[in-house]
Design a protein around this motif. Structure first.
Motif, PDB file in Angstrom:
ATOM      1  N   LEU A 126      40.911  78.709  32.555  1.00  0.00           N
ATOM      2  CA  LEU A 126      39.579  78.918  33.390  1.00  0.00           C
ATOM      3  C   LEU A 126      38.031  80.512  33.137  1.00  0.00           C
ATOM      4  O   LEU A 126      38.704  81.587  32.151  1.00  0.00           O
ATOM      5  N   ARG A 127      37.371  79.808  32.237  1.00  0.00           N
ATOM      6  CA  ARG A 127      36.477  81.097  32.269  1.00  0.00           C
ATOM      7  C   ARG A 127      35.056  81.365  33.820  1.00  0.00           C
ATOM      8  O   ARG A 127      34.776  81.281  34.762  1.00  0.00           O
ATOM      9  N   ALA A 128      35.460  83.114  33.336  1.00  0.00           N
ATOM     10  CA  ALA A 128      35.172  83.817  34.185  1.00  0.00           C
ATOM     11  C   ALA A 128      34.350  85.233  33.908  1.00  0.00           C
ATOM     12  O   ALA A 128      34.974  85.565  32.793  1.00  0.00           O
ATOM     13  N   ARG A 129      33.349  85.574  34.873  1.00  0.00           N
ATOM     14  CA  ARG A 129      32.614  86.862  35.085  1.00  0.00           C
ATOM     15  C   ARG A 129      33.380  87.679  35.568  1.00  0.00           C
ATOM     16  O   ARG A 129      33.230  87.162  36.681  1.00  0.00           O
ATOM     17  N   LEU A 130      34.152  88.040  35.513  1.00  0.00           N
ATOM     18  CA  LEU A 130      34.567  89.077  36.522  1.00  0.00           C
ATOM     19  C   LEU A 130      34.488  90.847  36.715  1.00  0.00           C
ATOM     20  O   LEU A 130      34.966  91.244  35.767  1.00  0.00           O
ATOM     21  N   PRO A 131      35.125  91.138  38.011  1.00  0.00           N
ATOM     22  CA  PRO A 131      34.670  92.650  38.378  1.00  0.00           C
ATOM     23  C   PRO A 131      36.709  94.075  36.608  1.00  0.00           C
ATOM     24  O   PRO A 131      37.567  92.551  37.463  1.00  0.00           O
ATOM     25  N   LEU A 132      35.421  94.320  36.687  1.00  0.00           N
ATOM     26  CA  LEU A 132      36.886  95.346  35.805  1.00  0.00           C
ATOM     27  C   LEU A 132      37.293  96.016  35.908  1.00  0.00           C
ATOM     28  O   LEU A 132      35.910  97.075  35.656  1.00  0.00           O
ATOM     29  N   ILE A 133      38.079  96.794  36.394  1.00  0.00           N
ATOM     30  CA  ILE A 133      37.834  97.895  37.277  1.00  0.00           C
ATOM     31  C   ILE A 133      38.728  99.026  36.327  1.00  0.00           C
ATOM     32  O   ILE A 133      40.308  99.030  35.787  1.00  0.00           O
ATOM     33  N   ASP A 134      38.058 100.447  35.817  1.00  0.00           N
ATOM     34  CA  ASP A 134      38.732 101.024  34.939  1.00  0.00           C
ATOM     35  C   ASP A 134      39.571 102.450  36.189  1.00  0.00           C
ATOM     36  O   ASP A 134      39.008 103.000  36.854  1.00  0.00           O
ATOM     37  N   PHE A 220      45.121  90.533  27.320  1.00  0.00           N
ATOM     38  CA  PHE A 220      44.105  92.469  26.813  1.00  0.00           C
ATOM     39  C   PHE A 220      42.527  92.392  27.560  1.00  0.00           C
ATOM     40  O   PHE A 220      41.872  91.636  28.169  1.00  0.00           O
ATOM     41  N   PHE A 221      42.370  93.789  28.101  1.00  0.00           N
ATOM     42  CA  PHE A 221      41.484  94.088  28.843  1.00  0.00           C
ATOM     43  C   PHE A 221      40.239  95.078  28.354  1.00  0.00           C
ATOM     44  O   PHE A 221      40.678  96.335  28.134  1.00  0.00           O
ATOM     45  N   PRO A 222      39.297  95.354  27.621  1.00  0.00           N
ATOM     46  CA  PRO A 222      38.171  96.098  27.437  1.00  0.00           C
ATOM     47  C   PRO A 222      37.334  96.962  28.147  1.00  0.00           C
ATOM     48  O   PRO A 222      37.266  96.652  28.973  1.00  0.00           O
ATOM     49  N   GLN A 223      38.722  98.441  28.190  1.00  0.00           N
ATOM     50  CA  GLN A 223      38.324  99.487  28.891  1.00  0.00           C
ATOM     51  C   GLN A 223      37.047 100.464  28.400  1.00  0.00           C
ATOM     52  O   GLN A 223      37.971 100.611  26.934  1.00  0.00           O
ATOM     53  N   GLY A 225      37.256 103.516  25.750  1.00  0.00           N
ATOM     54  CA  GLY A 225      37.425 104.423  25.216  1.00  0.00           C
ATOM     55  C   GLY A 225      39.183 103.915  24.454  1.00  0.00           C
ATOM     56  O   GLY A 225      40.211 104.489  24.054  1.00  0.00           O
ATOM     57  N   ARG A 226      39.283 101.937  25.287  1.00  0.00           N
ATOM     58  CA  ARG A 226      40.810 101.987  24.684  1.00  0.00           C
ATOM     59  C   ARG A 226      40.838 100.726  25.408  1.00  0.00           C
ATOM     60  O   ARG A 226      39.755  99.782  25.816  1.00  0.00           O
ATOM     61  N   LEU A 227      41.635  99.672  24.219  1.00  0.00           N
ATOM     62  CA  LEU A 227      42.107  98.482  24.961  1.00  0.00           C
ATOM     63  C   LEU A 227      43.499  98.121  25.099  1.00  0.00           C
ATOM     64  O   LEU A 227      43.863  99.039  24.843  1.00  0.00           O
ATOM     65  N   VAL A 228      43.400  97.630  27.037  1.00  0.00           N
ATOM     66  CA  VAL A 228      44.466  97.707  27.459  1.00  0.00           C
ATOM     67  C   VAL A 228      45.964  96.725  27.113  1.00  0.00           C
ATOM     68  O   VAL A 228      44.810  95.177  26.891  1.00  0.00           O
ATOM     69  N   LEU A 229      46.089  96.125  26.419  1.00  0.00           N
ATOM     70  CA  LEU A 229      47.670  94.925  26.022  1.00  0.00           C
ATOM     71  C   LEU A 229      48.580  95.009  26.891  1.00  0.00           C
ATOM     72  O   LEU A 229      49.272  96.018  27.279  1.00  0.00           O
ATOM     73  N   GLY A 230      48.645  94.097  27.228  1.00  0.00           N
ATOM     74  CA  GLY A 230      50.424  93.759  28.295  1.00  0.00           C
ATOM     75  C   GLY A 230      50.915  92.135  28.350  1.00  0.00           C
ATOM     76  O   GLY A 230      50.218  91.690  27.066  1.00  0.00           O
TER      77      GLY A 230
END
Length: 320
Positions: A126-134, A220-223, A225-230
């Motif tokens: 599923l491809r989407a454009r969603l809120p990504l929150i710092d 992985f979430f591009p935030q 100053g950083r890339l968050v990996l889980g």
């Protein structure tokens, strides 16, 4: 504050409310109450930046949360709010970012998914454009907006809700995992999530993939100053110490999707305990022995930010 969600008191009598818990649920609930005209204080054992909420990824998505019949509406209410806030990302911490939920299919989602205009089923998922929150930025924004609305945030460790009831007619329980002992509610349990922070090698889209046969997830979430990996989803694990072996596995899984991640410099490790509840989210009011009211808002699991505003408004409706 936007009139899109601040609906006023309608002439209701102003009352004192103490919200116990200073994570995203507590601050959002306090802000809604303050915007409705209540005199609100947040009692939090630790600063917002030190809460579980601050560790979150945090992508809007109804993940590991019940009850299914209510989560959709709560999530969509929060989604519209986040879409509005995304117009001021440096201030609010909210951005709209494209990405893929690998392996997911529309048929497996609830009816809420039909309201997502940017959600498309493609070959890989599923491809989407969603809120990504710092989250550190967002929590700071919530606290500033609360103070601007007349509320206050105080550092205080609560042993019993009676302490708050002695100072306010209504107490709101947004204590997350703390509800296990404070309520007490034995159905509240941690779901441990470990993250690795790396320098972003140029990745602009998020990615998630759940392993149906283990507690491992890959995302992985591009935030900024950083890339968050889980990550992990380890039920009943109370450890907040990052495990080096788990960190290596997280990096390796993410690198299988984007090989450049293997060469990214590690800049930090994080562990958060998601506040899950066996029976799902609890939003309910009860009377305290001294005559005050206790309104519960806890059990959000891994989707606290996803339902934050929807649950806050439902809680505020019970406060009156």
């Amino acid at each position: 504050m936007s009139s899109a969600w601040a609906d006023g008191t309608g002439g209701a009598e102003v009352s004192d409310v103490i919200v116990v818990g200073g994570g995203v649920s507590g601050l959002t609930t306090a802000l809604v109450l303050a915007e409705r005209g209540h005199r609100v204080r947040v009692w939090s054992r630790e600063p917002a930046a030190a809460t579980t909420s601050a560790v979150a990824g945090a992508l809007w998505w109804p993940y590991r949360i019940e009850p299914e019949g209510l989560v959709g509406d709560w999530s969509l209410r929060s989604l519209r709010w986040h879409e509005e806030l995304s117009g001021r990302p440096e201030e609010t911490g909210v951005r709209l970012v494209a990405g893929v939920h690998h392996g997911e299919r529309l048929a497996a989602l609830g009816t809420w998914a039909a309201q997502l205009t940017d959600l498309v089923e493609v070959g890989e998922g599923l491809r989407a454009r969603l809120p990504l929150i710092d989250m550190p930025v967002h929590l700071g924004w919530l606290e500033r907006r609360l103070v601007a609305a007349g509320g206050a945030v105080q550092r205080r460790t609560v042993i019993s809700f009676d302490e708050a009831a002695a100072e306010a007619g209504t107490v709101v329980n947004c204590t997350g995992l703390g509800a296990r002992e404070l309520v007490p509610d034995g159905g509240v349990r941690p779901v441990r999530g470990q993250l690795v922070l790396v320098e972003n090698p140029g990745i602009e889209e998020w990615f998630t993939e759940a392993d149906p046969v283990s507690d491992a997830t890959t995302y992985f979430f591009p935030q900024p100053g950083r890339l968050v990996l889980g990550g992990t989803a380890e039920a009943d694990d109370w450890s907040t110490v990052p495990d080096p072996g788990t960190a290596e596995e997280i990096v390796a899984r993410c690198a299988r999707v984007r090989p450049e991640i293997a060469r990214a410099r590690v800049i930090g490790h994080r562990v958060g305990l998601r506040p899950a509840r066996d029976k799902g989210v609890r939003i309910e009011a009860e009377l305290l022995p001294g005559g005050g009211r206790l309104v519960h808002n806890y059990g959000h699991g891994g989707a606290g930010v996803t339902v934050a505003l929807g649950c806050a408004e439902a809680t505020a409706d019970l406060v009156g």
